[in-house]
Design a protein around this motif. Sequence first.
Motif, short mmCIF file in Angstrom:
data_model
loop_
_atom_site.label_atom_id
_atom_site.label_comp_id
_atom_site.label_asym_id
_atom_site.label_seq_id
_atom_site.Cartn_x
_atom_site.Cartn_y
_atom_site.Cartn_z
N GLN A 80 -10.88 -0.98 44.97
CA GLN A 80 -11.39 0.39 44.89
C GLN A 80 -12.72 0.45 44.14
O GLN A 80 -13.62 1.17 44.53
CB GLN A 80 -10.36 1.29 44.20
CG GLN A 80 -10.73 2.75 44.18
CD GLN A 80 -10.75 3.38 45.55
OE1 GLN A 80 -9.87 3.16 46.35
NE2 GLN A 80 -11.77 4.16 45.82
N ASN A 112 -18.85 5.69 46.69
CA ASN A 112 -18.20 7.00 46.68
C ASN A 112 -18.05 7.60 48.08
O ASN A 112 -17.29 8.56 48.26
CB ASN A 112 -18.99 7.97 45.79
CG ASN A 112 -18.90 7.61 44.33
OD1 ASN A 112 -17.99 6.91 43.92
ND2 ASN A 112 -19.85 8.08 43.54
N GLU A 117 -17.12 5.81 50.82
CA GLU A 117 -16.13 5.08 51.61
C GLU A 117 -14.73 5.62 51.35
O GLU A 117 -14.44 6.16 50.28
CB GLU A 117 -16.18 3.59 51.26
CG GLU A 117 -17.47 2.92 51.67
CD GLU A 117 -17.50 1.46 51.29
OE1 GLU A 117 -17.16 0.63 52.15
OE2 GLU A 117 -17.84 1.17 50.13
N ASP A 118 -13.87 5.45 52.35
CA ASP A 118 -12.47 5.88 52.19
C ASP A 118 -11.79 5.03 51.11
O ASP A 118 -11.99 3.82 51.06
CB ASP A 118 -11.71 5.73 53.51
CG ASP A 118 -12.13 6.75 54.55
OD1 ASP A 118 -12.66 7.81 54.15
OD2 ASP A 118 -11.94 6.49 55.74
N PRO A 119 -10.99 5.67 50.28
CA PRO A 119 -10.32 4.92 49.20
C PRO A 119 -9.26 3.97 49.75
O PRO A 119 -8.66 4.22 50.79
CB PRO A 119 -9.69 6.02 48.35
CG PRO A 119 -9.55 7.18 49.26
CD PRO A 119 -10.66 7.08 50.26
N VAL A 120 -9.05 2.88 49.02
CA VAL A 120 -7.98 1.95 49.38
C VAL A 120 -6.72 2.24 48.59
O VAL A 120 -5.64 1.79 48.94
CB VAL A 120 -8.39 0.47 49.16
CG1 VAL A 120 -9.51 0.08 50.10
CG2 VAL A 120 -8.78 0.21 47.72
N LEU A 164 -4.43 5.29 47.19
CA LEU A 164 -4.14 6.72 47.27
C LEU A 164 -3.02 7.08 46.30
O LEU A 164 -2.15 6.26 46.01
CB LEU A 164 -3.72 7.09 48.70
CG LEU A 164 -4.70 6.74 49.81
CD1 LEU A 164 -4.07 7.00 51.16
CD2 LEU A 164 -5.99 7.51 49.65
#
Length: 81
Positions: free
Chosen positions: A34, A39, A41-44, A46
Amino acid sequence: IEEKYAHIEKADRDKVIAECTNVESWLGELLGKQEKLSNLEDPVLLTADIDKKREALEKVCNPIMNQKKPVPPPKPKDDAG
């Protein structure tokens, strides 16, 4: 070992430790990934994933760690008297 957990079998305590270590490694790995993301990019990692891991950890650990301490056998009464 804390007194309140001394009655728990070593195998059960080891199971809790292993499960916690596993979750800690999982979290550390994903936090590392992460941190490398921008900022945009999609988070890894959640919060839903964290909640699932927490629930799984509690399902394994809570029954073990909340085992009641066995009641000590009653002291024999002294017949001298």
